[in-house]
Design an enzyme around this catalytic site. Structure first.
Site, PDB file in Angstrom:
ATOM      1  N   GLU A   7      -7.564   3.328  -4.568  1.00  0.00           N
ATOM      2  CA  GLU A   7      -7.323   4.474  -5.450  1.00  0.00           C
ATOM      3  C   GLU A   7      -7.970   4.275  -6.814  1.00  0.00           C
ATOM      4  OE1 GLU A   7      -3.449   7.058  -6.818  1.00  0.00           O
ATOM      5  OE2 GLU A   7      -3.610   6.348  -4.757  1.00  0.00           O
ATOM      6  N   ASP A 112      -3.001   4.272  -2.869  1.00  0.00           N
ATOM      7  CA  ASP A 112      -1.581   3.959  -3.052  1.00  0.00           C
ATOM      8  C   ASP A 112      -0.786   4.409  -1.837  1.00  0.00           C
ATOM      9  OD1 ASP A 112      -2.103   2.864  -5.476  1.00  0.00           O
ATOM     10  OD2 ASP A 112      -1.122   4.410  -6.677  1.00  0.00           O
ATOM     11  N   TYR A 316       5.302  -2.063  -6.078  1.00  0.00           N
ATOM     12  CA  TYR A 316       4.861  -0.672  -6.234  1.00  0.00           C
ATOM     13  C   TYR A 316       5.944   0.175  -6.909  1.00  0.00           C
ATOM     14  CZ  TYR A 316       2.671   3.790  -5.024  1.00  0.00           C
ATOM     15  OH  TYR A 316       2.091   5.023  -5.080  1.00  0.00           O
TER      16      TYR A 316
END
Length: 710
Positions: A7, A112, A316
């Site tokens: 990303e 992601d 994350y």
């Protein structure tokens, strides 16, 4: 050769380093059989109405329902440009990705691991008309071990089709509602542009309704009697359960109580209350806590957490879960040992029972796309103050979650003087448990009495008060009696933390019990998108931040007044859509049916909005100061000459203050505004100045004090 699409460049570099693909090229890295490139966020998006040949806002064109949604490269609007143009950096990166894909046999998706990350890749894939097979790298942190494990467990791209269908449905639904509602209201407002959206408008409605309730609240005075007591060398107070509006009546009762001088214990309730250790942070809970404790906006927290993730210090951040799976539990002691090498965490860790950690956070069934927020095995270095604040919160929350419960003795005593009832409340810590981690035994908020219904007061605790042993029939001497004058308090204006709670719990406000049960845990937006919703409302000048509260602007209230009774502002419907998107992701609902329902809804709101009768702002006729030929166009954001050759323009918002019609008139006719107060420079410092139109037709500040210029 395999293509890996991340990303962001920073994530691509981490993966490349691990795979020994270290040969730097323009827009990608290569080596060891891999080409690793990146997406730079949303490189591809849904086309705008003009891409379907519909130009301008035309009532006859509404509602706009594309037969097939077009995908176009990202567009941007530069200053002084009338329309959006393709972003050159996006075009360049798309070309690089296309060339790399053409050279390779297959693709590994490393965007992601979430709904938006999936959409970013799939839109690129379909825009480039790619047909090559792809696999999915699904990881929750960027540590070397997590990436290695992820590559061992690559999954077929088809396993995430449900996630893509949900993301695509969300994207198309937002387009259908946003484009049609915005154009319909703007047409009804005589081309004054008012942006509306599927999620932003119900969120605006929450803020405006709370503001209206606060403003329209009628305060009332009331009186309570407070008694002071002392027993076994302990001082404590009791409060009358009754409240009196008549002061004279309350004073008479007070004198009667003073003459009596004694109270009798009527009821004693003592309970041992267990406060379970808190769960790990999900993103929304982290944003709420950081807003309360650090004063950070939801977007600040998200950006900071994303930075910590990309530096490999935390897992994350865009997670909606507070739990971890069973297979991750074995790694927790290592995280604690790593924290124990940092002096600031040692005292907290010394209270933990190694080998007997609390496993409350372990629940496979409650882990969504990603587990609760954790630190990683990489010890942080060179953090900014904000990064350190967020990292410390995540680290301390981990330690709290591993601690035992906190146990309290909570006492509630009822006493009587004559037939008047008084209440005594006490709280004593028996087992400190998780509260020893940060040494906070009480989170009492002195302003808690101002909290009202619907405000998030879950973080407010009782004051710790130790009471003597009391039993029914005991007599208590009254050492002093006071009459306390109080006022009822309005609903508290939303802080960002409160608004996030209201968005998260939107489903709970539904009156129908069956519906409430179905969507009680479904809110407006997702943990990953709520910050951007708030920022969108701020950027569109619908709301402002004032101190710690979010307030609607005049423009925001105007939009709310127009749509508050319309379907576009319906919080319940938005929550139901989030539930539908969740079902699409799980394969329980067909995305085509969802879009059909959205189209039906869009027809209704378009009709509703087009039927509105909107009074126009009283805008004066002002000649362009530069060409002196044309009347100025005065809009919400700009004041400009309609002649493209002249092209004179003045932004209406200057240093955070929107110029009023009176100030604009004075600037054009007199060459100078009245004094404008409370303008802000970038560091937040306020100043006052006049805005002056110079001979070259440009505006400058004129300060009251010449030294202010510095």
């Amino acid at each position: 050769m395999k293509t890996i699409i991340a990303e962001k460049p920073s994530v691509a570099r981490e993966i490349a380093q691990l795979l020994n693909a270290n040969e730097r090229k323009d827009g990608y890295l290569e080596g060891n059989g891999y080409c690793i490139t990146w997406a730079l966020g949303h490189l591809v998006s849904l086309g705008m109405p003009e891409d379907y040949g519909i130009r301008g806002f035309d009532k006859a064109s509404l509602p706009i329902f594309p037969d097939l949604f077009l995908l176009i490269p990202r567009t941007i609007k530069k200053p002084n440009q009338k329309s959006y143009q393709p972003d050159s950096s996006a075009l360049k990166q798309l070309k690089i990705i296309q060339n790399i894909i053409n050279r390779c046999d297959s693709i590994i998706v490393a965007t992601d691991a979430g709904r938006e990350g999936e959409l970013i890749f799939r839109y690129i894939y379909h825009y480039l008309k790619c047909t090559k097979p792809f696999e999915r790298l699904w990881i929750s942190s960027l540590t070397e071990k997590a990436i290695q494990d992820g590559f061992k467990r690559l999954q077929p791209g088809s396993a995430f089709d449900g996630l893509y269908q949900a993301a695509k449905a969300r994207s198309e639904a937002d387009w259908l509602v946003g484009i049609n509602a915005t154009q319909a209201l703007s047409i009804a407002a005589n081309q004054d542009v008012y942006s509306l959206g599927r999620v932003q408008t119900p969120t605006l409605a929450l803020i405006c309704k709370r503001f209206d309730d606060h403003q329209n609240f009628k305060q009332k005075k009331y009186f309570q009697i407070q008694l002071k007591h002392r027993k076994e060398y302990l001082d404590f107070t009791s409060q009358s359960t009754e409240q009196w509006e008549d002061k004279k009546q309350a004073e008479q009762i007070l004198r009667s109580i003073e003459r009596e001088g004694r109270a009798t214990v009527e009821n004693v309730s003592i309970q041992t209350v267990k406060e379970p250790a808190p769960l790990l942070f999900d993103l929304t809970e982290l944003q709420k806590e950081a807003n309360r404790k650090l004063g950070l906006s939801a977007d600040d927290v998200l950006q900071t957490a994303q930075s910590l993730y990309e530096k490999r210090f935390i897992t994350y951040p865009r997670t909606g879960s507070k739990y971890i799976p069973e297979d991750l539990w074995a790694e927790i002691p290592e995280l604690v040992r790593i924290l124990n090498t940092v002096d600031q965490f040692k005292p907290a860790i010394s209270t933990l029972k190694f080998g007997n950690f609390n496993k409350r956070t372990v629940n496979d069934l409650k882990v969504t796309d990603h587990h609760g927020l954790l630190i990683t095995t990489k010890i942080p270095s060179a953090l900014t103050a904000t990064e350190k604040g967020i990292y410390d919160m995540i680290a301390f929350r981990l330690l709290e979650s591993l601690s035992e419960h906190c146990s309290k003795k909570v006492s509630h005593i009822t006493i009587k003087v004559h037939h008047y009832e008084f209440s005594i409340k006490g709280s004593k810590i028996l087992i400190k448990g998780w509260r020893t981690i940060k040494g906070i035994l009480s989170d009492h908020n002195n302003n808690s009495k101002n909290d009202n219904i619907n405000s998030d007061s879950s973080h407010v605790e009782e004051i710790l008060i130790d009471l003597p042993e009391l039993k029914i029939g005991d007599e208590l001497k009254i050492s002093h009696a006071d009459l306390k004058e109080k006022t009822t308090q309005p609903p508290k204006l939303y802080s960002e933390a409160d608004l996030l709670s209201a968005m998260e719990n939107a489903g709970r406000s539904i009156k129908d019990k069956e519906q409430q049960k179905a969507i009680s845990n479904i809110g407006i937006g997702t943990p990953a998108t709520r910050a951007s919703i708030i920022e969108t409302l701020l950027s569109r000048n619908y709301i402002i931040r004032k101190s710690k509260t979010l307030l609607p602007t005049e423009k925001g209230l105007k939009v709310y007044d127009l749509v508050k009774d319309k379907k576009i502002a319906n919080v319940q419907m938005t929550a139901e859509w989030e539930m539908a998107l969740d079902k699409i992701e799980k394969g329980e609902l067909n995305s085509k049916q969802f879009i059909t329902d959205i189209k039906d809804y869009t027809k209704e709101i378009t009709k509703e909005l087009l039927s509105l009768s909107i009074p126009q702002e009283n805008i004066p006729i002002l000649k362009c100061p530069k060409c002196q030929q044309h009347n100025l166009i005065i809009k919400d954001k700009i004041i400009k000459c309609p002649d493209e050759q002249c092209n004179w323009i003045q932004f209406r918002t200057v240093c955070g203050i929107q110029l009023s019609i009176q100030q604009i008139t004075s600037l054009i006719n007199n060459g100078k505004t009245p004094l404008i107060k409370n303008m802000k420079v970038r560091n937040g410092k306020k100043f006052s100045a006049y805005l002056v139109l110079k001979d070259d037709h440009k505006t400058v500040f004129e300060y009251i004090n010449p030294n202010q210029k510095k």
